[in-house]
Design a protein around this motif. Structure first.
Motif, PDB file in Angstrom:
ATOM      1  N   PHE A   1      32.691  26.172  14.970  1.00 34.98           N
ATOM      2  CA  PHE A   1      31.346  25.820  14.259  1.00 34.98           C
ATOM      3  C   PHE A   1      30.583  24.180  15.060  1.00 34.98           C
ATOM      4  O   PHE A   1      32.169  23.568  15.535  1.00 34.98           O
ATOM      5  CB  PHE A   1      31.601  24.950  12.316  1.00 34.98           C
ATOM      6  N   PRO A   2      30.355  24.088  14.818  1.00 34.11           N
ATOM      7  CA  PRO A   2      29.282  22.285  15.603  1.00 34.11           C
ATOM      8  C   PRO A   2      29.835  21.379  13.868  1.00 34.11           C
ATOM      9  O   PRO A   2      29.439  21.778  13.262  1.00 34.11           O
ATOM     10  CB  PRO A   2      28.117  22.307  16.013  1.00 34.11           C
ATOM     11  N   VAL A   3      30.104  20.032  14.212  1.00 40.68           N
ATOM     12  CA  VAL A   3      30.451  19.214  13.098  1.00 40.68           C
ATOM     13  C   VAL A   3      29.743  17.882  13.878  1.00 40.68           C
ATOM     14  O   VAL A   3      29.738  17.954  15.381  1.00 40.68           O
ATOM     15  CB  VAL A   3      32.239  19.294  12.912  1.00 40.68           C
ATOM     16  N   ILE A   4      29.379  17.305  13.019  1.00 35.71           N
ATOM     17  CA  ILE A   4      29.095  15.880  13.203  1.00 35.71           C
ATOM     18  C   ILE A   4      29.625  15.110  13.138  1.00 35.71           C
ATOM     19  O   ILE A   4      30.080  14.674  12.163  1.00 35.71           O
ATOM     20  CB  ILE A   4      27.355  15.975  12.483  1.00 35.71           C
ATOM     21  N   ARG A   5      29.533  13.951  14.422  1.00 38.86           N
ATOM     22  CA  ARG A   5      30.744  12.395  14.175  1.00 38.86           C
ATOM     23  C   ARG A   5      29.907  11.479  14.041  1.00 38.86           C
ATOM     24  O   ARG A   5      29.212  11.679  15.432  1.00 38.86           O
ATOM     25  CB  ARG A   5      32.022  12.794  14.849  1.00 38.86           C
ATOM     26  N   SER A   6      30.641  10.139  13.943  1.00 38.43           N
ATOM     27  CA  SER A   6      30.314   8.759  14.575  1.00 38.43           C
ATOM     28  C   SER A   6      29.413   8.880  15.978  1.00 38.43           C
ATOM     29  O   SER A   6      30.790   9.111  16.676  1.00 38.43           O
ATOM     30  CB  SER A   6      30.761   7.950  13.930  1.00 38.43           C
ATOM     31  N   THR A   7      29.011   7.748  16.859  1.00 33.58           N
ATOM     32  CA  THR A   7      29.563   7.638  18.453  1.00 33.58           C
ATOM     33  C   THR A   7      30.646   6.875  18.109  1.00 33.58           C
ATOM     34  O   THR A   7      31.257   7.383  19.737  1.00 33.58           O
ATOM     35  CB  THR A   7      28.366   7.270  18.804  1.00 33.58           C
TER      36      THR A   7
ATOM     37  N   GLU B   1      23.406   7.580  17.207  1.00 34.05           N
ATOM     38  CA  GLU B   1      23.878   7.100  16.054  1.00 34.05           C
ATOM     39  C   GLU B   1      25.049   8.276  15.696  1.00 34.05           C
ATOM     40  O   GLU B   1      26.709   8.300  15.100  1.00 34.05           O
ATOM     41  CB  GLU B   1      23.231   6.631  14.306  1.00 34.05           C
ATOM     42  N   THR B   2      24.855   9.572  16.266  1.00 35.20           N
ATOM     43  CA  THR B   2      25.544  10.528  16.359  1.00 35.20           C
ATOM     44  C   THR B   2      26.218  11.575  17.596  1.00 35.20           C
ATOM     45  O   THR B   2      25.440  11.667  18.286  1.00 35.20           O
ATOM     46  CB  THR B   2      25.290  11.640  14.898  1.00 35.20           C
ATOM     47  N   ARG B   3      27.146  12.447  17.320  1.00 37.81           N
ATOM     48  CA  ARG B   3      27.472  13.301  18.333  1.00 37.81           C
ATOM     49  C   ARG B   3      28.768  14.477  17.793  1.00 37.81           C
ATOM     50  O   ARG B   3      28.250  14.488  16.826  1.00 37.81           O
ATOM     51  CB  ARG B   3      28.997  12.468  18.943  1.00 37.81           C
ATOM     52  N   VAL B   4      27.771  15.870  18.850  1.00 35.66           N
ATOM     53  CA  VAL B   4      28.395  16.805  18.291  1.00 35.66           C
ATOM     54  C   VAL B   4      29.296  17.242  19.476  1.00 35.66           C
ATOM     55  O   VAL B   4      29.674  17.184  19.878  1.00 35.66           O
ATOM     56  CB  VAL B   4      27.046  17.945  18.881  1.00 35.66           C
ATOM     57  N   PHE B   5      30.453  17.647  18.203  1.00 34.88           N
ATOM     58  CA  PHE B   5      31.957  18.090  18.379  1.00 34.88           C
ATOM     59  C   PHE B   5      31.762  19.477  18.021  1.00 34.88           C
ATOM     60  O   PHE B   5      31.175  19.891  17.080  1.00 34.88           O
ATOM     61  CB  PHE B   5      33.123  17.546  17.509  1.00 34.88           C
TER      62      PHE B   5
END
Length: 262
Positions: A88-94, A114-118
């Protein structure tokens, strides 16, 4: 509650066989490390104390759970092949670290300012972020992982709770499956919501376990959303961003809302 008391409380609950506890006095951080793997998790005592002041024992329980599950995940191997439904993808802060503690870079994608995909491998009660070493061991290409992860994200249910505040409608998605914020990557879901929005569509992902969509119909709505996002951001176990995003023409644009009313 001060740092020394919090440190003693966490050490008493997290001490165990084959574990090493290391306290960094200068940074006021406690590291819990598995002697089997040499990997560990570092927690900030200052942040936990701040949550303890409002949530008491719940704040400590959450940290203990997070550490226990995280260490357990580190000790279990990741097997992508034949386990595609666990990706799955998860959203994190940059500002989130771009690589694992061992130096292997995580697989990521740009998202917003503001966000990056992990990308993560689901392990039941927790997940492990996919890094270059995992991809090399499994022989998987990055694009394959990204494609599967986004497909799985689109398959997640999107139950919403609705609330009317000061003439504005707010929708909350909070399933606590670890991927609530990841629904922001489901363009089909966002477009369907956009069709029912009568005012301006604004989206917020203050932490990983909540997605807020606002149907903003007056200026007061922006103030309400800003206060909601900040409240969730400061209370979430994995904060992402207190800023919100305008959703227009299929794109997310970060906006800064200067709250005027309490």
């Amino acid at each position: 509650m001060d740092s020394q008391r919090m440190r003693r409380e966490l050490e008493s609950r997290l001490r165990g066989e084959n574990r090493k506890l290391i306290y960094d006095r200068e940074k006021d951080q406690l590291r819990i490390e598995s002697e089997r793997t040499g990997k560990g998790i570092t927690v900030s005592l200052t942040g936990i104390i701040a949550k303890w002041n409002s949530e008491k024992e719940k704040a400590i329980d959450e940290v203990v759970y997070y550490v226990e599950e995280g260490l357990r995940a580190m000790e279990n191997p990741v097997q992508l092949t034949d386990h595609e439904k666990k990706i799955f993808p998860v959203i994190r802060s940059t500002s989130f670290p771009a690589e694992a503690e061992e130096g292997a870079p995580f697989l990521t994608d740009e998202h917003t300012a503001e966000t990056r995909v992990f990308y993560a491998y689901d392990m039941g009660n927790t997940y492990r972020l996919i890094d270059a070493r995992i991809m090399e061991n499994e022989g998987w290409e990055p694009e394959r992982i990204k494609e599967i992860a986004l497909f799985n994200a689109r398959s997640l249910p999107t139950p919403l709770k609705e609330d009317l505040v000061a003439g504005n409608i707010f929708y909350f998605l909070n399933t606590n499956d670890g991927y609530d914020a990841s629904r922001i990557l489901n363009k089909g879901f966002l477009n369907d919501m956009n069709k029912k929005i009568q005012g301006t569509m604004v989206v917020a992902v203050p932490h990983q376990d909540v997605l807020i969509i606002g149907d903003i119909r007056n200026d007061r709505g922006y103030d309400v959303l800003a206060q909601m996002a900040m409240s969730f951001f400061t209370s979430g176990r994995t904060p992402i961003t207190a800023l919100s995003f305008l959703y227009e023409d299929g794109e997310l644009e970060p906006i800064f809302i200067l709250g005027k009313n309490k």
